[in-house]
Scaffold this active site. Structure first.
Site, PDB file in Angstrom:
ATOM      1  NE  ARG A   1      -4.062   1.498   2.666  1.00 18.42           N
ATOM      2  CZ  ARG A   1      -3.585   3.033   3.736  1.00 18.42           C
ATOM      3  NH1 ARG A   1      -2.900   2.835   4.570  1.00 18.42           N
ATOM      4  NH2 ARG A   1      -4.582   3.590   3.462  1.00 18.42           N
TER       5      ARG A   1
ATOM      6  CG  ASN B   1      -4.795   6.967   5.633  1.00 17.57           C
ATOM      7  OD1 ASN B   1      -4.663   5.990   5.975  1.00 17.57           O
ATOM      8  ND2 ASN B   1      -4.241   7.564   6.739  1.00 17.57           N
ATOM      9  CD  GLU B   2      -5.981   6.563   9.505  1.00 17.96           C
ATOM     10  OE1 GLU B   2      -5.421   8.217   9.999  1.00 17.96           O
ATOM     11  OE2 GLU B   2      -5.188   5.155   9.973  1.00 17.96           O
TER      12      GLU B   2
ATOM     13  CG  HIS C   1      -7.188   2.342   9.111  1.00 15.07           C
ATOM     14  ND1 HIS C   1      -6.202   3.587   8.643  1.00 15.07           N
ATOM     15  CD2 HIS C   1      -6.767   1.324   7.747  1.00 15.07           C
ATOM     16  CE1 HIS C   1      -6.107   3.436   7.245  1.00 15.07           C
ATOM     17  NE2 HIS C   1      -6.590   2.347   6.596  1.00 15.07           N
TER      18      HIS C   1
ATOM     19  CE1 TYR D   1      -1.465   1.393  13.679  1.00 17.55           C
ATOM     20  CE2 TYR D   1      -3.323   2.422  12.930  1.00 17.55           C
ATOM     21  CZ  TYR D   1      -1.775   2.029  12.896  1.00 17.55           C
ATOM     22  OH  TYR D   1      -1.123   2.045  11.415  1.00 17.55           O
TER      23      TYR D   1
ATOM     24  CD  GLU E   1      -2.687   2.562   7.881  1.00 19.50           C
ATOM     25  OE1 GLU E   1      -2.310   3.309   9.437  1.00 19.50           O
ATOM     26  OE2 GLU E   1      -2.911   3.872   7.504  1.00 19.50           O
TER      27      GLU E   1
ATOM     28  CD1 TRP F   1       2.431   3.172  10.711  1.00 18.14           C
ATOM     29  CD2 TRP F   1       0.793   3.388   8.754  1.00 18.14           C
ATOM     30  NE1 TRP F   1       2.746   4.172   9.917  1.00 18.14           N
ATOM     31  CE2 TRP F   1       2.169   4.494   8.721  1.00 18.14           C
ATOM     32  CE3 TRP F   1       0.620   3.516   7.279  1.00 18.14           C
ATOM     33  CZ2 TRP F   1       1.672   5.192   7.672  1.00 18.14           C
ATOM     34  CZ3 TRP F   1       0.636   4.541   6.825  1.00 18.14           C
ATOM     35  CH2 TRP F   1       0.971   5.504   6.767  1.00 18.14           C
TER      36      TRP F   1
END
Length: 552
Positions: free
Chosen positions: A298, A375-376, A444, A446, A473, A502
């Protein structure tokens, strides 16, 4: 990467009409299509109890919504006529007030209804009266199985759309609420055990976000607010069940919950994020990432909002580097990161304009690249993030109108982590609005995803809805919490979901622990690099090269 955790208008007039007219009023039925069209139409049977049929005005809204959005070659069928809902609609149904799923199965009632109506699709919201009668969830599911067998005997290619039923809180049944939870919790497993390629079953979550205090008039039957909620949940699932009129997708595409190549081979992405736009000279990274065993990279691009835009010629070179290293190339524009929180972030509409400006470099590469819209694309501002579905849909439509047929990837809001479940609850409508039906959703993971329960719940929601998902990610540490990376690795492998860690190298010092190699040196792995590349369920152990490269 993530930084920190920090439609109703369409139905307003209809709702007012519903308030004004009593439910018992007879309404004229829309004239049927010509007999030739009806014969070729997709026949849809709503099956249930009074929530479906008495008056069940979510069906009226659904019929109107489908026709207003171009889905005219449909025919709602049933042995019961359309109750009055304030306007003419196609309303035949099998919504029998007071009926139990267990009694319908026991008394063999469904075969006669099927024989009379010959449906292609069944929408089933059934079990409320069983719950009210204190019938165990397992017994209700056994009845579901009997009904499913009868549906498939009528039509071996029957599509069943089954609801996790709306909550209930009747005054004479304090235990009913928890009994509904027990049934709804069991439905996804029943679906998984019984769905087939020839006769698929999908789940529509009518339970989440439905409030008996505000969405029903009596703790059981939906009021005007409730029927609008129900229709919004049914609509994308019905659209997905209809025969596709879109042109066949070329190159990489979605197929149900999977990403596949042009030849139909599964592509389970295993790869790495590469921060190209900040390190444009690190082009050896493509080959070095391939050497880890990765099948996908990516690539971070700039749309010009915060730094010089990545040009079309650069994109051509990036795609060439991906091909040379036999990698699938996900191209993402980073400018949208944290819109609503970050003053200099771009909108998804601006991101779409960027993609159109470099479209010449993208066309013809449908077998090799995926366009990650932005992105995001929203931060933690909930009122701004609430526009995710409309903004994402509009960006998709702009790219499709320009002739871009590529597989698209849509990131979640809330710095990509979708902690308010906005993407989870609206992904079906976004996919249904894609003329190519060729969008995969990217979460994503986290600090929000710090337990196995949270990870599995998110994955389950997409699987149960039949929607494509990957982890775009994730990391092993983060400033907003400690992600459960072991569960992410294990569950993506068990479920056949892609993941992209990531990131290769070059993170700022405060998140340097997310580098996989020190200083872009592939011989010097960090702890995170060791884990994602060489660990259990890591890249080297699970990645399979895309078949597009097998003949090259």
């Amino acid at each position: 990467m993530t930084r920190r955790l920090g439609i109703a208008s369409v139905f307003a007039l209809l709702a007012s009409l519903l308030v004004a007219l009593p439910s018992a009023q007879a309404a004229p039925v829309e004239p049927p299509e010509s007999r030739t069209q009806v014969a070729a139409a997709t026949r849809i049977m709503p099956l249930g109890d009074s929530i479906t049929g008495s008056p069940g005005c979510w069906r009226a809204l659904l019929s109107r919504h489908l026709r207003d959005t171009g889905h005219t070659n449909i025919d709602f069928v049933g042995t019961l006529p359309a109750p009055g809902c304030g306007f003419a609609y196609d309303g035949e149904n099998e919504g029998h007030g007071g009926y139990l799923a267990t009694n319908i199965a026991r008394d063999n009632q469904l075969p006669g209804w099927l024989s009379a109506t010959r449906p292609d699709v069944v929408l089933m919201h059934l079990g409320t009266n069983d719950v009210w009668s204190n019938i165990p969830a397992a017994t209700i599911l056994n009845a579901y199985t009997t009904l499913l067998r009868q549906m498939r005997a009528s039509n071996p290619r029957m599509k069943l759309v089954v609801a996790r039923i709306i909550p209930m809180n009747p005054s004479n049944c304090s235990a009913c609420g928890q009994r509904v939870v027990a049934l709804n919790n069991a439905i996804p497993g029943w679906v998984q055990a019984n769905t087939t390629a020839a006769s698929p079953i999908t789940v529509v979550d009518q339970w989440s976000g439905f409030n008996t205090a505000t969405d029903t008039g009596d703790g059981v039957h939906p009021n005007n607010a409730g029927i609008q909620k129900m229709e919004r949940r049914w609509y994308p699932a019905v659209v997905a069940a209809l025969p596709s009129t879109a042109p066949e997708a070329v190159g990489l595409r979605v197929s149900g919950t999977r990403v596949v190549e042009a030849n139909g081979a599964n592509l389970v992405m295993r790869g790495v994020n590469h921060p190209y736009t900040w390190f444009t000279s690190q082009n050896s990274s493509f080959a070095n990432i391939k050497a880890t065993g990765a099948n996908t990279v990516r690539v971070v691009l700039s749309g010009g909002r915060q730094s010089a835009p990545t040009s079309a010629s650069e994109i051509t070179n990036i795609i060439s580097l991906c091909k040379r290293s036999r990698l699938i190339c996900v191209l993402e524009v980073h400018d949208t990161t944290g819109y609503g929180d970050q003053s200099n972030a771009a909108t998804l509409d601006q991101a779409a304009s960027y993609w159109l400006s470099v479209a010449g470099a993208l066309r013809g590469q449908e077998n090799y690249i995926i366009i990650n819209l932005g992105n995001e694309p929203f931060g933690n501002n909930q009122s701004v993030s609430a526009t995710w579905a409309s903004a994402t849909t509009n960006a998709i439509r702009r790219l499709r109108s320009a002739g871009l047929q590529h597989l698209l990837m849509a990131d979640g809001p809330m710095w990509g982590q979708d902690w308010a479940n906005i993407m989870r609850n609206n992904a079906a409508s976004v996919l249904a609005a894609d003329p190519q039906h060729n969008t995969v959703f990217s979460i994503h993971m986290y600090g929000v995803y710090n337990t196995a329960a949270k990870i599995n719940a998110y994955f389950d929601a997409f699987r149960n809805a039949g929607l494509p998902l990957l982890v775009g990610e994730f990391g092993h540490l983060h400033s907003d919490g400690d992600p459960d990376e072991n569960t992410i690795f294990a569950q993506t492998q068990a479920r056949g979901l892609g993941y992209l860690g990531w990131s290769w190298s070059g993170n700022s010092s405060n998140v340097g622990y997310l580098d996989m190699v020190y200083g872009f040196n592939p011989a010097n792995l960090t702890p995170w690099g060791q884990r994602i590349i060489n660990g259990t369920n890591g890249i080297r152990q699970t990645s399979k090269e895309a078949t597009i490269y097998s003949s090259q």
